[in-house]
Design an enzyme around this catalytic site. Structure first.
Site, PDB file in Angstrom:
ATOM      1  N   HIS A   1     -11.593  -1.196 -11.611  1.00 15.32           N
ATOM      2  CA  HIS A   1     -10.603  -1.414 -12.570  1.00 15.32           C
ATOM      3  C   HIS A   1      -9.964  -2.836 -12.559  1.00 15.32           C
ATOM      4  O   HIS A   1     -10.185  -3.691 -11.713  1.00 15.32           O
ATOM      5  CB  HIS A   1      -9.459  -0.609 -11.979  1.00 15.32           C
ATOM      6  CG  HIS A   1      -9.406   0.856 -12.238  1.00 15.32           C
ATOM      7  ND1 HIS A   1      -8.269   1.515 -12.374  1.00 15.32           N
ATOM      8  CD2 HIS A   1     -10.517   1.812 -12.656  1.00 15.32           C
ATOM      9  CE1 HIS A   1      -8.943   2.802 -12.688  1.00 15.32           C
ATOM     10  NE2 HIS A   1      -9.992   2.836 -12.638  1.00 15.32           N
TER      11      HIS A   1
ATOM     12  N   PRO B   1       4.176   2.339  -0.077  1.00 13.36           N
ATOM     13  CA  PRO B   1       2.875   2.279  -0.781  1.00 13.36           C
ATOM     14  C   PRO B   1       2.711   1.725  -2.380  1.00 13.36           C
ATOM     15  O   PRO B   1       1.428   1.492  -2.835  1.00 13.36           O
ATOM     16  CB  PRO B   1       2.363   3.628  -0.871  1.00 13.36           C
ATOM     17  CG  PRO B   1       3.636   4.526  -0.906  1.00 13.36           C
ATOM     18  CD  PRO B   1       4.541   3.775   0.043  1.00 13.36           C
TER      19      PRO B   1
ATOM     20  N   LYS C   1      -1.096  -1.712  -0.317  1.00 10.35           N
ATOM     21  CA  LYS C   1      -1.697  -2.805   0.611  1.00 10.35           C
ATOM     22  C   LYS C   1      -1.847  -2.128   1.948  1.00 10.35           C
ATOM     23  O   LYS C   1      -2.640  -2.769   2.662  1.00 10.35           O
ATOM     24  CB  LYS C   1      -0.482  -3.873   0.671  1.00 10.35           C
ATOM     25  CG  LYS C   1      -0.565  -4.919  -0.357  1.00 10.35           C
ATOM     26  CD  LYS C   1      -1.646  -5.857  -0.545  1.00 10.35           C
ATOM     27  CE  LYS C   1      -1.619  -6.389  -1.819  1.00 10.35           C
ATOM     28  NZ  LYS C   1      -2.677  -5.776  -2.559  1.00 10.35           N
TER      29      LYS C   1
HETATM   30  P1  FAD Z   1      -4.185   5.408  10.429  1.00 10.38           P
HETATM   31  O1  FAD Z   1      -4.951   5.496   9.362  1.00 10.38           O
HETATM   32  O2  FAD Z   1      -3.060   6.007  10.503  1.00 10.38           O
HETATM   33  O3  FAD Z   1      -5.149   5.639  11.679  1.00 10.38           O
HETATM   34  C1  FAD Z   1      -4.734   5.597  13.259  1.00 10.38           C
HETATM   35  C2  FAD Z   1      -5.533   6.679  13.853  1.00 10.38           C
HETATM   36  O4  FAD Z   1      -5.319   6.723  15.220  1.00 10.38           O
HETATM   37  C3  FAD Z   1      -5.551   8.256  13.299  1.00 10.38           C
HETATM   38  O5  FAD Z   1      -6.796   8.512  12.992  1.00 10.38           O
HETATM   39  C4  FAD Z   1      -4.711   8.836  14.417  1.00 10.38           C
HETATM   40  O6  FAD Z   1      -4.925  10.239  14.372  1.00 10.38           O
HETATM   41  C5  FAD Z   1      -5.040   8.183  15.576  1.00 10.38           C
HETATM   42  N1  FAD Z   1      -4.211   8.201  16.690  1.00 10.38           N
HETATM   43  C6  FAD Z   1      -2.889   8.253  16.840  1.00 10.38           C
HETATM   44  N2  FAD Z   1      -2.350   8.332  17.790  1.00 10.38           N
HETATM   45  C7  FAD Z   1      -3.358   8.244  18.899  1.00 10.38           C
HETATM   46  C8  FAD Z   1      -3.531   8.484  20.187  1.00 10.38           C
HETATM   47  N3  FAD Z   1      -2.508   8.571  20.818  1.00 10.38           N
HETATM   48  N4  FAD Z   1      -4.863   8.399  20.611  1.00 10.38           N
HETATM   49  C9  FAD Z   1      -6.028   8.554  19.720  1.00 10.38           C
HETATM   50  N5  FAD Z   1      -5.908   8.313  18.320  1.00 10.38           N
HETATM   51  C10 FAD Z   1      -4.758   8.286  17.928  1.00 10.38           C
HETATM   52  N6  FAD Z   1      -2.704   1.550   1.370  1.00 10.38           N
HETATM   53  C11 FAD Z   1      -3.584   0.819   0.441  1.00 10.38           C
HETATM   54  O7  FAD Z   1      -4.210  -0.276   0.761  1.00 10.38           O
HETATM   55  N7  FAD Z   1      -3.834   1.364  -0.887  1.00 10.38           N
HETATM   56  C12 FAD Z   1      -3.254   2.698  -1.330  1.00 10.38           C
HETATM   57  O8  FAD Z   1      -3.329   2.794  -2.195  1.00 10.38           O
HETATM   58  C13 FAD Z   1      -2.447   3.294  -0.206  1.00 10.38           C
HETATM   59  N8  FAD Z   1      -1.732   4.373  -0.746  1.00 10.38           N
HETATM   60  C14 FAD Z   1      -1.117   5.197   0.294  1.00 10.38           C
HETATM   61  C15 FAD Z   1      -0.845   6.170  -0.132  1.00 10.38           C
HETATM   62  C16 FAD Z   1      -0.026   7.227   0.837  1.00 10.38           C
HETATM   63  C17 FAD Z   1       0.485   8.490   0.345  1.00 10.38           C
HETATM   64  C18 FAD Z   1       0.028   7.023   2.100  1.00 10.38           C
HETATM   65  C19 FAD Z   1       0.669   7.736   3.451  1.00 10.38           C
HETATM   66  C20 FAD Z   1      -0.431   5.659   2.629  1.00 10.38           C
HETATM   67  C21 FAD Z   1      -1.219   4.830   1.812  1.00 10.38           C
HETATM   68  N9  FAD Z   1      -1.716   3.658   1.906  1.00 10.38           N
HETATM   69  C22 FAD Z   1      -2.291   2.822   1.124  1.00 10.38           C
HETATM   70  C23 FAD Z   1      -1.580   3.265   3.440  1.00 10.38           C
HETATM   71  C24 FAD Z   1      -2.813   3.393   4.146  1.00 10.38           C
HETATM   72  O9  FAD Z   1      -3.200   4.744   4.340  1.00 10.38           O
HETATM   73  C25 FAD Z   1      -2.703   2.856   5.701  1.00 10.38           C
HETATM   74  O10 FAD Z   1      -2.110   1.749   5.717  1.00 10.38           O
HETATM   75  C26 FAD Z   1      -3.850   3.127   6.664  1.00 10.38           C
HETATM   76  O11 FAD Z   1      -4.409   4.465   6.764  1.00 10.38           O
HETATM   77  C27 FAD Z   1      -3.921   2.418   7.848  1.00 10.38           C
HETATM   78  O12 FAD Z   1      -5.072   2.463   8.685  1.00 10.38           O
HETATM   79  P2  FAD Z   1      -5.063   2.312  10.275  1.00 10.38           P
HETATM   80  O13 FAD Z   1      -6.417   2.730  10.741  1.00 10.38           O
HETATM   81  O14 FAD Z   1      -4.368   1.202  10.496  1.00 10.38           O
HETATM   82  O15 FAD Z   1      -4.188   3.613  10.592  1.00 10.38           O
HETATM   83  C1  PHB Z   2      -3.223   5.914  -4.708  1.00  8.34           C
HETATM   84  O1  PHB Z   2      -3.378   6.945  -3.681  1.00  8.34           O
HETATM   85  O2  PHB Z   2      -4.153   6.194  -5.581  1.00  8.34           O
HETATM   86  C2  PHB Z   2      -2.493   4.876  -4.653  1.00  8.34           C
HETATM   87  C3  PHB Z   2      -1.425   4.882  -3.924  1.00  8.34           C
HETATM   88  C4  PHB Z   2      -0.487   3.729  -3.954  1.00  8.34           C
HETATM   89  C5  PHB Z   2      -0.453   2.948  -5.062  1.00  8.34           C
HETATM   90  C6  PHB Z   2      -1.737   3.080  -5.842  1.00  8.34           C
HETATM   91  C7  PHB Z   2      -2.487   4.051  -5.786  1.00  8.34           C
HETATM   92  O3  PHB Z   2       0.207   1.939  -5.164  1.00  8.34           O
END
Ligand code: FAD
Ligand code: PHB
Length: 393
Positions: free
Chosen positions: A75, A295, A299
Site C-alpha cells: 500500500h 493499535p 506499531k
Molecule cells: P505476543 O504476540 O503476545 O507473543 C507472546 C507469546 O508468548 C504468545 O505466543 C504467548 O502465548 C506466549 N507466552 C505468554 N506467556 C508465556 C509463558 N509463561 N510461557 C511461554 N510462553 C508464553 N501491531 C502492528 O504492528 N500492526 C498492527 O496493525 C497491529 N494491530 C493489532 C490489532 C490488534 C487487535 C491487536 C490486539 C494487536 C495489534 N498489534 C499490531 C500489536 C501486535 O499484535 C503485537 O504487538 C505483537 O503480537 C507483539 O508480538 P510479541 O511476540 O512481542 O508478543
Molecule cells: C489491521 O488489523 O489490519 C490493522 C490494525 C491496526 C491498524 C491498522 C490495521 O492501525
C-alpha cells in the site's frame, strides 16, 4: 528432571520469539523456544496486519519473506475520514517512496514456525509452569513442565518474548524496572469478514458515534474495527449490530460498505505501557513483554521485530567476541524507537477516538488537527514517516 543447555532460552513463540530464534539460527547460535499455548492457537490468533517496509526487508533478508513478498499487499497511502469526507495521505510520496505491506500476523507466525521446524531446532508448544531463575548470574535458568516431565535449561542469555501477560517481566525483582503507562477509556471490537475490501486503502474514520477502521487481509478478506468500551461484552454485539455501526461510522455519499459472513470477532482494550530498562542481568525483554501501544498507529508487531533485530545482533556480538557492549546498549537503543512509536500511537489515538462524554473544546481540537494533517504537506509528512517507520532514530 531433564537438564539441558542452550545459548539462548527464548520464552514465547509470538512474532518476537520466533523471529529471534530464526535470526540466531542463521548465525549458528543455539536456542530453545518455549510456548505455553498450542501451535494451532498461536497460528490462529488474529492480530496485526500492517508491516513497515523496514520489517519486510528484515524478514526478506532472513529468508522469512518469501510468501510475504508473494501474497502481501503493498500500500502507498491511507485515508483519514472526518466531517463526512475522506482525505488521502500519500505515504510513499511523502516518505521517500517507502510503503507498508498488508500481511496478517497469523501468516508471519505460520511462516516462522515452518522455518523453525525446518531448522530442526527445538520449539516446544503447550509447556506449563515456565519460570526463570538466577537472572543476575552468567548462567540463568529456565524451568518448565512439558509432556508430564519437569525440565531445566541452563542458558547464557534468556529472551523474554512472552507478551504483556507473560512471566518474564514480573520475575524481575521489585524496584528494578520503572513503568510508564496510560489506560484509554476505549476498546476496539474487531471482525474478520469474508467479503472483498470495500476500499483499496485503509480508512481511519473519526465519527460522532466513535472511531472505525476499514482494513483488510487479502482481496477476499476484510478486517474492520469499531471503537467500543474496553470491557465491552461481545454478547451485546450480534453481527447485525456490528455491520450497522460500521455502516454508520464509515458511510459516505456514493460509497457502500459491502457486508459478508463474519468469521472472527474480538474485543481489545487499549493501553500504552513501557518498562525501563528492557533488561535485568541476563534477561532481555523484547516486544509486548516490554511495551504496549494502542493499535491506532499499527506499531506493535513492528516494534517487537525491531527489538529482536537489535537483540540478535547484540547476542551475536557476545558470542563472536565475548563482549557485552551490544547487550549493554540494547535497552537504550530499543527505547528510542519505542518512545517514538508510543508518542505516534498515542497521538493517532487521541486524534481519532471519541470519549463517551466529549468536551466541545476537545472535539474542536481534534477536527482542527485532522484538517491540518490532511491539508499541510509538513503535517502529513510527519504522519507518513512515522506510519511507514522511521529509518533513522
Ligand atoms: P505476543 O504476540 O503476545 O507473543 C507472546 C507469546 O508468548 C504468545 O505466543 C504467548 O502465548 C506466549 N507466552 C505468554 N506467556 C508465556 C509463558 N509463561 N510461557 C511461554 N510462553 C508464553 N501491531 C502492528 O504492528 N500492526 C498492527 O496493525 C497491529 N494491530 C493489532 C490489532 C490488534 C487487535 C491487536 C490486539 C494487536 C495489534 N498489534 C499490531 C500489536 C501486535 O499484535 C503485537 O504487538 C505483537 O503480537 C507483539 O508480538 P510479541 O511476540 O512481542 O508478543
Ligand atoms: C489491521 O488489523 O489490519 C490493522 C490494525 C491496526 C491498524 C491498522 C490495521 O492501525
Amino acid at each position: 528432571m531433564t537438564r539441558t543447555r542452550t545459548q539462548v532460552g527464548i520464552v514465547g513463540a509470538g512474532p518476537a520469539g520466533l523471529t529471534l530464534g530464526h535470526l540466531l539460527h542463521l548465525q549458528g547460535i543455539d536456542t530453545v523456544v518455549l510456548e505455553d499455548r498450542s501451535r494451532e492457537y498461536v497460528e490462529a490468533r488474529v492480530r496485526a496486519g500492517v508491516i513497515e517496509q523496514g520489517i519486510v526487508d528484515l524478514l526478506t533478508a532472513a529468508g522469512a519473506g518469501e510468501r510475504l513478498r508473494r501474497e502481501g499487499l503493498v500500500h502507498h497511502g491511507i485515508e483519514l475520514q472526518f466531517a463526512g469526507e475522506r482525505h488521502r495521505i500519500p505515504l510513499s510520496d511523502l516518505a521517500d517512496g517507502r510503503t507498508i505491506v498488508i500481511y496478517g500476523q497469523t501468516e508471519v507466525v505460520k511462516d516462522l514456525i515452518a522455518l523453525r521446524l525446518e531448522s530442526g531446532r527445538p520449539l516446544h508448544f503447550d509447556v506449563d509452569d515456565v519460570s526463570v531463575h538466577d537472572l543476575d548470574t552468567g548462567r540463568p535458568l529456565i524451568r518448565y513442565r512439558h509432556e508430564g516431565r519437569d525440565a531445566e535449561i541452563e542458558c547464557d542469555v534468556i529472551a523474554g518474548c512472552d507478551g504483556f501477560h507473560g512471566i518474564c517481566r514480573p520475575s524481575v525483582p521489585a524496584g528494578v524496572l520503572s513503568e510508564f503507562s496510560r489506560e484509554y477509556p476505549f476498546g476496539w471490537l474487531g471482525i474478520l469478514a469474508e467479503v472483498a475490501p470495500s476500499n483499496d486503502e485503509l480508512v481511519y474514520a473519526h465519527h460522532e458515534r466513535g472511531f472505525a477502521l476499514l482494513s483488510l487481509r487479502s482481496p477476499e478478506l476484510s478486517r474492520l474495527y469499531v471503537q467500543c468500551r474496553p470491557d465491552e461484552d461481545l454478547a451485546e454485539w450480534p453481527d447485525d449490530r456490528v455491520w450497522e455501526e460500521l455502516q454508520l461510522r464509515l458511510g459516505l455519499e456514493g460509497w457502500t460498505l459491502a457486508e459478508g459472513p463474519i468469521v472472527e470477532k474480538g474485543v481489545t482494550g487499549m493501553r500504552s505501557y513501557v518498562c525501563e530498562p528492557m533488561r535485568y542481568g541476563r534477561l532481555f525483554l523484547a516486544g509486548d513483554a516490554a511495551h504496549i501501544v494502542p493499535p491506532t498507529g499499527a506499531k506493535g508487531l513492528n516494534l517487537a521485530l525491531h527489538d529482536v533485530q537489535v537483540l540478535a545482533e547484540s547476542i551475536t556480538h557476545l558470542v563472536e567476541t565475548g563482549s557485552t557492549t551490544g547487550l549493554d546498549a540494547y535497552s537504550d537503543t530499543c527505547l528510542r524507537r519505542v518512545w517514538r512509536a508510543e508518542h505516534f500511537s498515542w497521538w493517532m489515538t487521541q486524534m481519532l477516538h471519541r470519549p463517551e462524554e466529549q468536551d466541545a473544546f476537545d472535539l474542536k481540537l481534534q477536527l482542527s488537527q485532522l484538517r491540518y494533517v490532511t491539508s499541510s504537506p509538513a503535517a502529513a509528512t510527519a504522519l507518513a514517516e512515522n506510519y511507514v517507520g522511521l529509518t533513522s532514530l
